[in-house]
Every structure is written in C-alpha cells, then in structure tokens.
Design a protein around this motif. Structure first.
Motif, short mmCIF file in Angstrom:
data_model
loop_
_atom_site.label_atom_id
_atom_site.label_comp_id
_atom_site.label_asym_id
_atom_site.label_seq_id
_atom_site.Cartn_x
_atom_site.Cartn_y
_atom_site.Cartn_z
N VAL A 1 -15.08 -18.19 2.00
CA VAL A 1 -14.03 -17.25 1.60
C VAL A 1 -13.92 -17.25 0.07
N ARG A 2 -13.98 -16.06 -0.49
CA ARG A 2 -13.84 -15.89 -1.94
C ARG A 2 -12.40 -15.48 -2.26
N VAL A 3 -11.88 -15.99 -3.38
CA VAL A 3 -10.50 -15.70 -3.78
C VAL A 3 -10.48 -15.41 -5.27
N ASN A 4 -9.95 -14.26 -5.64
CA ASN A 4 -9.93 -13.85 -7.04
C ASN A 4 -8.62 -13.15 -7.40
N ALA A 5 -8.39 -13.07 -8.70
CA ALA A 5 -7.21 -12.38 -9.22
C ALA A 5 -7.63 -11.20 -10.09
N ILE A 6 -6.84 -10.16 -10.05
CA ILE A 6 -6.97 -9.04 -10.98
C ILE A 6 -5.74 -9.06 -11.88
N ALA A 7 -5.95 -8.93 -13.17
CA ALA A 7 -4.86 -8.97 -14.13
C ALA A 7 -4.77 -7.63 -14.86
N PRO A 8 -3.92 -6.74 -14.38
CA PRO A 8 -3.77 -5.44 -15.05
C PRO A 8 -3.02 -5.58 -16.37
N GLY A 9 -3.19 -4.56 -17.21
CA GLY A 9 -2.33 -4.41 -18.38
C GLY A 9 -1.14 -3.56 -17.98
N VAL A 10 -0.77 -2.62 -18.83
CA VAL A 10 0.36 -1.76 -18.49
C VAL A 10 -0.15 -0.58 -17.65
N VAL A 11 0.47 -0.40 -16.51
CA VAL A 11 0.07 0.62 -15.55
C VAL A 11 1.30 1.45 -15.18
N GLU A 12 1.12 2.73 -15.06
CA GLU A 12 2.23 3.62 -14.72
C GLU A 12 2.54 3.52 -13.23
N THR A 13 3.46 2.63 -12.90
CA THR A 13 3.87 2.42 -11.51
C THR A 13 5.40 2.36 -11.47
N PRO A 14 5.99 2.34 -10.28
CA PRO A 14 7.45 2.20 -10.19
C PRO A 14 7.98 0.95 -10.90
N LEU A 15 7.17 -0.11 -10.97
CA LEU A 15 7.61 -1.35 -11.59
C LEU A 15 7.82 -1.19 -13.10
N THR A 16 7.11 -0.25 -13.71
CA THR A 16 7.21 -0.06 -15.16
C THR A 16 8.03 1.18 -15.54
N ALA B 1 0.80 -1.23 0.00
CA ALA B 1 0.00 0.00 0.00
C ALA B 1 0.83 1.27 0.00
N GLY B 2 2.15 1.13 -0.04
CA GLY B 2 2.98 2.32 0.02
C GLY B 2 3.05 3.12 -1.25
N SER B 3 2.62 2.54 -2.37
CA SER B 3 2.68 3.26 -3.64
C SER B 3 1.82 2.56 -4.68
N GLY B 4 1.67 3.21 -5.82
CA GLY B 4 1.04 2.59 -6.99
C GLY B 4 -0.35 2.05 -6.77
N ILE B 5 -0.59 0.87 -7.32
CA ILE B 5 -1.91 0.25 -7.26
C ILE B 5 -2.31 -0.04 -5.82
N GLY B 6 -1.37 -0.45 -4.99
CA GLY B 6 -1.67 -0.74 -3.60
C GLY B 6 -2.16 0.48 -2.86
N ARG B 7 -1.52 1.61 -3.09
CA ARG B 7 -1.95 2.85 -2.43
C ARG B 7 -3.36 3.22 -2.86
N GLU B 8 -3.64 3.20 -4.15
CA GLU B 8 -4.97 3.57 -4.63
C GLU B 8 -6.03 2.59 -4.15
N THR C 1 -3.61 4.36 -15.26
CA THR C 1 -3.07 4.95 -14.05
C THR C 1 -3.51 4.06 -12.87
N PRO C 2 -2.75 4.05 -11.78
CA PRO C 2 -3.06 3.13 -10.69
C PRO C 2 -4.50 3.22 -10.17
N ASP C 3 -5.08 4.40 -10.16
CA ASP C 3 -6.43 4.55 -9.64
C ASP C 3 -7.46 3.81 -10.48
N GLU C 4 -7.13 3.50 -11.73
CA GLU C 4 -8.08 2.80 -12.60
C GLU C 4 -8.20 1.31 -12.25
N LEU C 5 -7.36 0.83 -11.35
CA LEU C 5 -7.47 -0.54 -10.87
C LEU C 5 -8.28 -0.63 -9.59
#
Length: 256
Positions: free
Chosen positions: A176-191, A20-27, A215-219
C-alpha cells in the motif's frame, strides 16, 4: 515492457473520494472516473455528492460524515475492494493563537487530523490484506510555511504529513502506497473569506511564482498520478502543487 500509453489509466480500480461534493474533491472524483476508475463520491452532504456523480460516468454518490468514527468504519466495510482512497475534507478558523477558543481548536483538529486518522485505519487495513492500494491525503503549504492566524490549521496539516509518512512506512511492506498532496492557494469554499478581500486575494496571488491562484481542477492531475501506475515507486512523499509558493523566498524583486 511497461505500457506507457496507458500509464495513467485506472480501469478496473475502485476509488473512494471523501469530500467529493465540491472543490478539489469533486474534480478529483471526475478525473479518476475519466481515467476508467469506478468512483464512489463520498461527502457529508448527499445532494452535493449526487451532483458530482451526475457530472460524469462510473460515479456513485455516498453519504459519509467523517466526524462519525462508526460511519467511517461502516463505509470501509460497505465499500468493498477499494484500491484508491482520496480525502480532501478540511476546515480552518483563521484567528491568532491568543484569540482561539478550545472549542475551535477541537473542531479543526477533529476534521483535519482525527478524521484522517480514522480513514487511514478503516480503509488501509483492507488494502493491506489485499496487498495493494493507494491512499492520498490533502495537506497544505501551511504544513511547512505559516502566517499569523494559521496556527491550528497549519499544525493539523503538518501532523497529517507525518501521519501519512508513518502509514507509508507501516503499510508499504503490504503493497500500500501513502502520499500527501500539498496545494497552495486554491479557489474553493474554504478560501472564500480570502477571496472576498481584494487586497488579501491579490497578496496571495503575488506570492507564488505564477502570480495567481489555482483552480480545483489543477489539483486533479496530481491525484491521478499518485493513484496510477505512473507512481508505483512513490510513497511517503509530499507533492507540492502550489504554483511555486514554497520555492520563492520573499516578495521583493531586486533591481538588475
């Protein structure tokens, strides 16, 4: 009768967001808090988590190194009554297979796959005992479509999808439900490496149907959806948030 006006509300829920310190986690943390959840913003870097917590209400910073299995177990014990677990932390070494080292392989697998395994076990058990919970892990389009230099990253993201699907099968009877989110290209420190190369950046933008990066907020909307009562019958799924990347075959636009 279903209360559709509050379908996405998370009042009374406790969410833990790892990364949660940055990027998608923060948003994601900010979005969950905005819907009423009490959010623990966890990150290896406590200052970054503290910065995230200061951006909204109902957020608390927590230091967590997911590469430390004992720390993960301790976190699951200390952070009681967790209803929602979101984890986004990942790393990538962009090299062709023949150039990869064993150390680099181990480093990518450790964070992207082993740490996810530890998180699911540590937090999924208490959720199953309480009979409720939503676990959301971040995979990638690279779980299904690859390119040169993405071998180990893609393998871990594909492995994560299967790990999450199996967790969905095993924990589903306990509510308990378990799911995955699969982003495309996102402007984060990783990219950042890609963004620094204009030709590379533009090629990725043109690959999706929307012809741009996310952008990260779109996730964040996908996270809220999978955490909320809007998705009570959704488990074992992969939600692609990729601007149509995996729907489009090829880059050539044929003439009319």
């Amino acid at each position: 009768m279903t209360d559709y006006a509050n379908l996405f509300r998370l009042d009374g829920k406790h969410a833990v967001v790892v990364g949660a310190g940055s990027g998608i986690g923060r948003e994601s943390a900010l979005a969950l808090a905005a819907q009423g959840a009490r959010v623990t913003a966890a990150d290896r870097a406590l200052p970054a988590a503290t910065e995230t917590a200061a951006l909204g209400t109902n957020l608390t910073a927590y230091q967590l190194d997911v590469l430390d299995e004992q720390a993960v177990t301790k976190a699951a014990s200390e952070l009681a009554d967790v209803d929602i677990l979101v984890f986004t932390a990942a790393t990538n070494v962009r090299k062709r297979i023949l150039d990869y080292t064993g150390e680099e392989f181990d480093r990518v697998v450790a964070l992207n796959l082993r740490a996810s395994f530890d998180l699911i076990r540590a937090f999924g058990g208490p959720m199953a005992e309480r009979g409720r919970g939503s676990i959301i892990g971040f995979s990638s389009i690279r779980a299904t479509t690859v390119e040169p230099g993405q071998s180990v990253y893609a393998a871990t993201k594909a492995g994560l999808v299967q790990l999450l699907k199996t967790a969905a099968a095993e924990l589903g009877p306990s509510g308990v439900r378990v799911n995955a989110i699969a982003p495309g290209v996102v402007e984060t420190p990783l990219t950042a490496q890609i963004k620094a190369n204009p030709d590379w950046y533009d090629a990725y933008a043109q690959k999706s149907a929307l012809h741009r990066w996310a952008t990260p907020d779109e996730l964040a909307g996908a996270v809220v959806y999978l955490a909320s009562n809007a998705s009570t019958f959704v488990t074992g799924s992969v939600l692609h948030v990729d601007g149509g990347w995996t729907a489009v075959d090829g880059r050539f636009d044929p003439p009319n």
